[in-house]
Design a protein around this motif. Structure first.
Motif, PDB file in Angstrom:
ATOM      1  N   VAL A 121       0.848  -1.205   0.000  1.00 16.71           N
ATOM      2  CA  VAL A 121       0.000   0.000   0.000  1.00 16.71           C
ATOM      3  C   VAL A 121       0.875   1.245   0.000  1.00 16.71           C
ATOM      4  O   VAL A 121       0.619   2.201  -0.741  1.00 16.71           O
ATOM      5  N   THR A 122       1.919   1.238   0.800  1.00 15.64           N
ATOM      6  CA  THR A 122       2.833   2.381   0.858  1.00 15.64           C
ATOM      7  C   THR A 122       3.479   2.638  -0.499  1.00 15.64           C
ATOM      8  O   THR A 122       3.665   3.786  -0.900  1.00 15.64           O
ATOM      9  N   GLN A 123       3.775   1.570  -1.227  1.00 10.08           N
ATOM     10  CA  GLN A 123       4.384   1.692  -2.548  1.00 10.08           C
ATOM     11  C   GLN A 123       3.350   1.960  -3.641  1.00 10.08           C
ATOM     12  O   GLN A 123       3.711   2.129  -4.794  1.00 10.08           O
ATOM     13  N   GLY A 124       2.071   1.966  -3.294  1.00 10.65           N
ATOM     14  CA  GLY A 124       1.021   2.215  -4.276  1.00 10.65           C
ATOM     15  C   GLY A 124       0.663   1.000  -5.106  1.00 10.65           C
ATOM     16  O   GLY A 124      -0.046   1.110  -6.096  1.00 10.65           O
ATOM     17  N   ASP A 125       1.131  -0.179  -4.712  1.00  9.78           N
ATOM     18  CA  ASP A 125       0.842  -1.414  -5.447  1.00  9.78           C
ATOM     19  C   ASP A 125      -0.370  -2.100  -4.812  1.00  9.78           C
ATOM     20  O   ASP A 125      -0.240  -3.060  -4.051  1.00  9.78           O
ATOM     21  N   TYR A 126      -1.551  -1.589  -5.136  1.00  9.57           N
ATOM     22  CA  TYR A 126      -2.779  -2.084  -4.516  1.00  9.57           C
ATOM     23  C   TYR A 126      -3.111  -3.506  -4.941  1.00  9.57           C
ATOM     24  O   TYR A 126      -3.696  -4.259  -4.168  1.00  9.57           O
ATOM     25  N   ALA A 127      -2.749  -3.886  -6.158  1.00 12.14           N
ATOM     26  CA  ALA A 127      -3.007  -5.259  -6.607  1.00 12.14           C
ATOM     27  C   ALA A 127      -2.218  -6.248  -5.750  1.00 12.14           C
ATOM     28  O   ALA A 127      -2.752  -7.288  -5.337  1.00 12.14           O
ATOM     29  N   LYS A 128      -0.976  -5.928  -5.451  1.00 12.90           N
ATOM     30  CA  LYS A 128      -0.160  -6.804  -4.585  1.00 12.90           C
ATOM     31  C   LYS A 128      -0.732  -6.822  -3.175  1.00 12.90           C
ATOM     32  O   LYS A 128      -0.773  -7.869  -2.530  1.00 12.90           O
ATOM     33  N   ALA A 129      -1.181  -5.682  -2.689  1.00 14.61           N
ATOM     34  CA  ALA A 129      -1.778  -5.623  -1.350  1.00 14.61           C
ATOM     35  C   ALA A 129      -3.013  -6.517  -1.276  1.00 14.61           C
ATOM     36  O   ALA A 129      -3.203  -7.244  -0.307  1.00 14.61           O
ATOM     37  N   LEU A 130      -3.825  -6.491  -2.325  1.00 19.23           N
ATOM     38  CA  LEU A 130      -5.023  -7.332  -2.336  1.00 19.23           C
ATOM     39  C   LEU A 130      -4.673  -8.814  -2.460  1.00 19.23           C
ATOM     40  O   LEU A 130      -5.365  -9.664  -1.890  1.00 19.23           O
ATOM     41  N   SER A 131      -3.601  -9.127  -3.183  1.00 23.85           N
ATOM     42  CA  SER A 131      -3.209 -10.535  -3.280  1.00 23.85           C
ATOM     43  C   SER A 131      -2.721 -11.036  -1.919  1.00 23.85           C
ATOM     44  O   SER A 131      -2.985 -12.184  -1.553  1.00 23.85           O
ATOM     45  N   GLU A 132      -2.053 -10.202  -1.150  1.00 25.89           N
ATOM     46  CA  GLU A 132      -1.667 -10.573   0.219  1.00 25.89           C
ATOM     47  C   GLU A 132      -2.920 -10.707   1.097  1.00 25.89           C
ATOM     48  O   GLU A 132      -3.033 -11.646   1.887  1.00 25.89           O
ATOM     49  N   TYR A 133      -3.848  -9.787   0.949  1.00 21.96           N
ATOM     50  CA  TYR A 133      -5.095  -9.824   1.722  1.00 21.96           C
ATOM     51  C   TYR A 133      -5.849 -11.135   1.483  1.00 21.96           C
ATOM     52  O   TYR A 133      -6.391 -11.721   2.417  1.00 21.96           O
ATOM     53  N   ASP A 134      -5.854 -11.588   0.253  1.00 17.48           N
ATOM     54  CA  ASP A 134      -6.578 -12.820  -0.092  1.00 17.48           C
ATOM     55  C   ASP A 134      -6.005 -14.058   0.596  1.00 17.48           C
ATOM     56  O   ASP A 134      -6.704 -15.066   0.711  1.00 17.48           O
ATOM     57  N   THR A 135      -4.764 -14.003   1.050  1.00 17.60           N
ATOM     58  CA  THR A 135      -4.160 -15.159   1.716  1.00 17.60           C
ATOM     59  C   THR A 135      -4.392 -15.159   3.228  1.00 17.60           C
ATOM     60  O   THR A 135      -4.008 -16.109   3.902  1.00 17.60           O
ATOM     61  N   LEU A 136      -5.004 -14.119   3.764  1.00 21.51           N
ATOM     62  CA  LEU A 136      -5.239 -14.030   5.200  1.00 21.51           C
ATOM     63  C   LEU A 136      -6.323 -15.001   5.653  1.00 21.51           C
ATOM     64  O   LEU A 136      -7.208 -15.370   4.865  1.00 21.51           O
ATOM     65  N   PRO A 137      -6.318 -15.385   6.933  1.00 18.41           N
ATOM     66  CA  PRO A 137      -7.415 -16.200   7.466  1.00 18.41           C
ATOM     67  C   PRO A 137      -8.726 -15.407   7.424  1.00 18.41           C
ATOM     68  O   PRO A 137      -8.717 -14.174   7.389  1.00 18.41           O
ATOM     69  N   GLU A 138      -9.829 -16.119   7.455  1.00 23.37           N
ATOM     70  CA  GLU A 138     -11.143 -15.480   7.307  1.00 23.37           C
ATOM     71  C   GLU A 138     -11.403 -14.405   8.362  1.00 23.37           C
ATOM     72  O   GLU A 138     -11.986 -13.375   8.059  1.00 23.37           O
ATOM     73  N   ALA A 139     -10.988 -14.634   9.596  1.00 24.92           N
ATOM     74  CA  ALA A 139     -11.220 -13.642  10.656  1.00 24.92           C
ATOM     75  C   ALA A 139     -10.491 -12.331  10.340  1.00 24.92           C
ATOM     76  O   ALA A 139     -11.052 -11.241  10.522  1.00 24.92           O
ATOM     77  N   ALA A 140      -9.274 -12.428   9.864  1.00 28.63           N
ATOM     78  CA  ALA A 140      -8.504 -11.235   9.512  1.00 28.63           C
ATOM     79  C   ALA A 140      -9.102 -10.554   8.285  1.00 28.63           C
ATOM     80  O   ALA A 140      -9.159  -9.324   8.214  1.00 28.63           O
ATOM     81  N   LYS A 141      -9.561 -11.363   7.328  1.00 27.91           N
ATOM     82  CA  LYS A 141     -10.212 -10.786   6.133  1.00 27.91           C
ATOM     83  C   LYS A 141     -11.459 -10.002   6.529  1.00 27.91           C
ATOM     84  O   LYS A 141     -11.713  -8.925   5.995  1.00 27.91           O
ATOM     85  N   ALA A 142     -12.237 -10.569   7.450  1.00 26.72           N
ATOM     86  CA  ALA A 142     -13.455  -9.893   7.883  1.00 26.72           C
ATOM     87  C   ALA A 142     -13.121  -8.557   8.542  1.00 26.72           C
ATOM     88  O   ALA A 142     -13.805  -7.555   8.314  1.00 26.72           O
ATOM     89  N   ALA A 143     -12.058  -8.533   9.338  1.00 22.94           N
ATOM     90  CA  ALA A 143     -11.656  -7.294  10.008  1.00 22.94           C
ATOM     91  C   ALA A 143     -11.155  -6.243   9.016  1.00 22.94           C
ATOM     92  O   ALA A 143     -11.307  -5.050   9.246  1.00 22.94           O
ATOM     93  N   GLY A 144     -10.578  -6.685   7.897  1.00 25.80           N
ATOM     94  CA  GLY A 144     -10.038  -5.756   6.912  1.00 25.80           C
ATOM     95  C   GLY A 144     -10.891  -5.587   5.672  1.00 25.80           C
ATOM     96  O   GLY A 144     -10.451  -4.986   4.694  1.00 25.80           O
ATOM     97  N   ALA A 145     -12.109  -6.111   5.700  1.00 22.96           N
ATOM     98  CA  ALA A 145     -12.960  -6.091   4.504  1.00 22.96           C
ATOM     99  C   ALA A 145     -13.269  -4.678   4.018  1.00 22.96           C
ATOM    100  O   ALA A 145     -13.238  -4.408   2.813  1.00 22.96           O
ATOM    101  N   ASP A 146     -13.530  -3.761   4.936  1.00 25.96           N
ATOM    102  CA  ASP A 146     -13.839  -2.385   4.535  1.00 25.96           C
ATOM    103  C   ASP A 146     -12.629  -1.743   3.849  1.00 25.96           C
ATOM    104  O   ASP A 146     -12.764  -1.100   2.804  1.00 25.96           O
ATOM    105  N   PHE A 147     -11.467  -1.959   4.421  1.00 26.38           N
ATOM    106  CA  PHE A 147     -10.248  -1.406   3.830  1.00 26.38           C
ATOM    107  C   PHE A 147      -9.977  -2.028   2.464  1.00 26.38           C
ATOM    108  O   PHE A 147      -9.632  -1.328   1.510  1.00 26.38           O
ATOM    109  N   ALA A 148     -10.129  -3.341   2.356  1.00 28.07           N
ATOM    110  CA  ALA A 148      -9.922  -4.018   1.071  1.00 28.07           C
ATOM    111  C   ALA A 148     -10.914  -3.506   0.034  1.00 28.07           C
ATOM    112  O   ALA A 148     -10.570  -3.364  -1.148  1.00 28.07           O
ATOM    113  N   GLY A 149     -12.127  -3.214   0.451  1.00 28.36           N
ATOM    114  CA  GLY A 149     -13.121  -2.645  -0.466  1.00 28.36           C
ATOM    115  C   GLY A 149     -12.675  -1.301  -1.020  1.00 28.36           C
ATOM    116  O   GLY A 149     -12.889  -0.999  -2.199  1.00 28.36           O
TER     117      GLY A 149
END
Length: 171
Positions: A121-149
């Motif tokens: 995110v700091t580097q502006g590579d949002y696609a890479k950030a989302l690919s990392e987000y997709d590998t998180l456990p479901e609980a972490a994804k739920a906590a970050g869903a608004d940000f990922a959106g």
């Protein structure tokens, strides 16, 4: 000269749309102007969904990353309900002090994945950030869903506006 005026108008309207996007402002007026000039542009339908509210700027997204990171890491490490007194005391202390890795660290755990997401995110590579987000456990994804959106919205709108601008330049 008159034949090139519609092309110039499309380029100007697309540039105004890009400027509104960069400000994080709603861009309904700019989109309506572009639609009046080029009603058959395929990007219009996608952009209409975001036009009323706009999308967060890159600066806003970067400033919200820390809060989202803390929430995702906390959600990935649940508190044991059967923990003893000492463990509950440690959990309380850990909730006061947030300790998580930063930078491009190795590892498959949620804290490491969130750290790599933060770097992207700091580097502006949002696609890479989302690919990392997709590998998180479901609980972490739920906590970050608004940000990922917010990341997804920014990627989608930037892609569509860039396609409009490149189309206008090619015309």
């Amino acid at each position: 000269a008159q034949a090139s005026q519609p092309k110039i108008a499309i380029a100007i309207a697309a540039s105004a749309l890009k400027a509104a996007l960069d400000r994080g402002a709603p861009f309904s007026a700019e989109l309506d102007t572009l639609a009046a000039i080029s009603p058959d542009a395929p990007q219009l339908a996608t952009l209409r969904a975001y036009a009323e509210k706009g999308v967060p700027t890159r600066t806003e997204i970067a400033s919200q990353m820390d809060v989202a990171a803390n929430a995702m890491v906390a959600a990935a490490t649940p508190v044991d309900q059967n923990a003893g007194f000492l463990q509950n005391l440690m959990s309380s202390a850990e909730s006061l002090v947030k300790v998580r890795p930063i930078g491009a660290v190795e590892g498959k755990g949620a804290p490491e994945t969130v750290a790599r997401m933060e770097v992207a995110v700091t580097q502006g590579d949002y696609a890479k950030a989302l690919s990392e987000y997709d590998t998180l456990p479901e609980a972490a994804k739920a906590a970050g869903a608004d940000f990922a959106g917010k990341l997804k919205a920014r990627i989608e709108v930037e892609t569509q506006v860039d396609a409009l601008i490149s189309g206008a330049m090619k015309a």
